[in-house]
Design an enzyme around this catalytic site. Structure first.
Site, short mmCIF file in Angstrom:
data_model
loop_
_atom_site.label_atom_id
_atom_site.label_comp_id
_atom_site.label_asym_id
_atom_site.label_seq_id
_atom_site.Cartn_x
_atom_site.Cartn_y
_atom_site.Cartn_z
N ASN A 1 -6.01 -9.96 -17.58
CA ASN A 1 -6.65 -8.98 -18.30
C ASN A 1 -7.86 -8.71 -17.42
O ASN A 1 -8.26 -9.29 -16.53
CB ASN A 1 -6.93 -9.45 -19.70
CG ASN A 1 -8.12 -10.70 -19.77
OD1 ASN A 1 -8.71 -10.87 -19.02
ND2 ASN A 1 -7.65 -11.52 -20.75
N GLU B 1 -10.34 -11.67 -16.76
CA GLU B 1 -10.03 -12.53 -15.87
C GLU B 1 -9.66 -11.97 -14.46
O GLU B 1 -10.07 -12.62 -13.28
CB GLU B 1 -8.48 -12.97 -16.22
CG GLU B 1 -8.09 -13.82 -17.72
CD GLU B 1 -7.09 -13.88 -18.07
OE1 GLU B 1 -6.89 -14.57 -19.19
OE2 GLU B 1 -6.07 -12.94 -17.74
N ASP C 1 1.61 -12.19 -24.50
CA ASP C 1 3.06 -12.72 -24.57
C ASP C 1 4.09 -11.94 -24.50
O ASP C 1 5.35 -12.21 -24.01
CB ASP C 1 2.88 -13.80 -25.82
CG ASP C 1 1.98 -14.89 -25.90
OD1 ASP C 1 1.18 -15.04 -24.67
OD2 ASP C 1 1.56 -15.16 -26.94
#
Length: 333
Positions: A212, A215, A282
């Protein structure tokens, strides 16, 4: 930065989705349980300035890497989870949730003295009130690592893709990745990584990493002020990883796909209404892996994943979607 196509051709999307049923996806990472306490609030506690939630029902779902596996199965694929759980009631619940989803348990490894990761959310009137976690996120001992390597390598037999789902709960280690990722490459498998910063140098060799924005900034060391800064950070990170693709997920702003050959693609969000972003990442990696296993190009896989994420954020709680919902979203454009 180039704009993404408005939508994936419906016939091509259906062709890719039809192949999901033949895909066997290994999901290696941090398995957990998402518990929900659902209720209502009508007053504030006299003991502290907090809402009093009258609990009306409870539910549980697979979380973390388990939610990736759940999404794979919901989309018609076969999931093979590889990870850890405790020898506790949480571990029993985790196993039951996998079994109810029709997912085999042979890749799951119990670890004595280590609790199963459980995230419990209290939700009232469709609002997330609080979350409390039970977990141990420290490293596991060498014997556990070696046993997990054995299970992961066995799971790659007959697989069509590998997802590495890192929630930094201790299941993944440099030693595990260094044993498994080269073997996945030797077998020609697409490898999709949902990363955390700590192990970023060890995600290699892989096909695509999906950080993301936070990160990407942390791993690259680039401060993000503009869209151009994001691409600079992405290219720096891509160079460090040595992989062909990087997909930066941007929440309500969509995604940015960057390729090692110099191209990039901005994909706008397709969510109609956002209720809950829990587990959207996910869904993205599950759909990416299935689409790549089904022969999609990276651009096609990203567009499908973006559509899938747009569906699940419109659902409350840890969620997945079906191929019918995915194709309906594609048709809606």
């Amino acid at each position: 930065m180039h704009p993404a196509p408005a939508h994936l051709d419906q016939r091509r999307a259906a062709e890719i989705a039809a192949r999901f049923a033949g895909a066997r996806i290994v999901v290696l990472g941090d398995m957990m349980v998402d518990r929900f306490l659902w209720g209502s609030v009508s007053r504030i506690s006299p003991e502290a300035p907090v809402p009093v939630v009258l609990v009306e029902r409870e539910s549980a779902a697979l979380g973390g890497a388990g939610n990736v596996a759940s999404n794979v199965v919901a989309l018609g694929g076969a999931a093979v989870p590889v990870g850890l759980h405790g020898e506790d009631d949480g571990g029993v619940l985790l196993g039951r949730l996998f079994s109810e989803a029709g997912i085999a348990l042979q890749g799951l490894m119990p670890v004595a003295g280590r609790p199963t990761t459980i995230k419990t959310r209290i939700v009232a009137h469709h609002q997330h009130v609080v979350r409390f976690d039970r977990e141990e996120d420290g490293p596991v001992d060498d014997g556990v690592v070696h046993a997990l390597v054995t299970r992961a390598l066995a799971a790659l037999e007959g697989a069509n893709a590998l997802v590495v789902s890192d929630y930094e709960k201790g299941a993944l280690s440099a030693e595990l990745l260094e044993a498994v990722l080269p073997e996945a490459k030797r077998r020609g498998l697409p490898v999709v990584v949902d990363p955390k910063t700590r192990l970023m140098p060890h995600y290699r060799p892989v096909t695509v990493v999906t950080p993301n924005v936070r990160e990407a900034a942390e791993a690259s060391g680039v401060r993000l002020r503009t869209d151009d800064d994001l691409e600079v950070a992405g290219r720096k990170l891509l160079g460090r990883l040595g992989c062909p693709w990087l997909l930066i997920t941007r929440g309500e702003r969509g995604m940015l796909l960057i390729s090692a050959d110099g191209g990039s693609l901005a994909v706008p969000t397709r969510a109609r209404e956002v209720f809950d972003v829990s587990g959207a990442g996910d869904t993205v990696v599950a759909t990416l892996a299935l689409a790549l296993a089904a022969g999609a190009t990276m651009t096609e896989a990203v567009v499908l994943s973006n559509l899938a994420a747009g569906v699940v954020v419109g659902k409350l709680g840890t969620a997945s979607l079906t191929t019918a919902e995915l194709l309906e979203a594609c048709a809606a454009g």
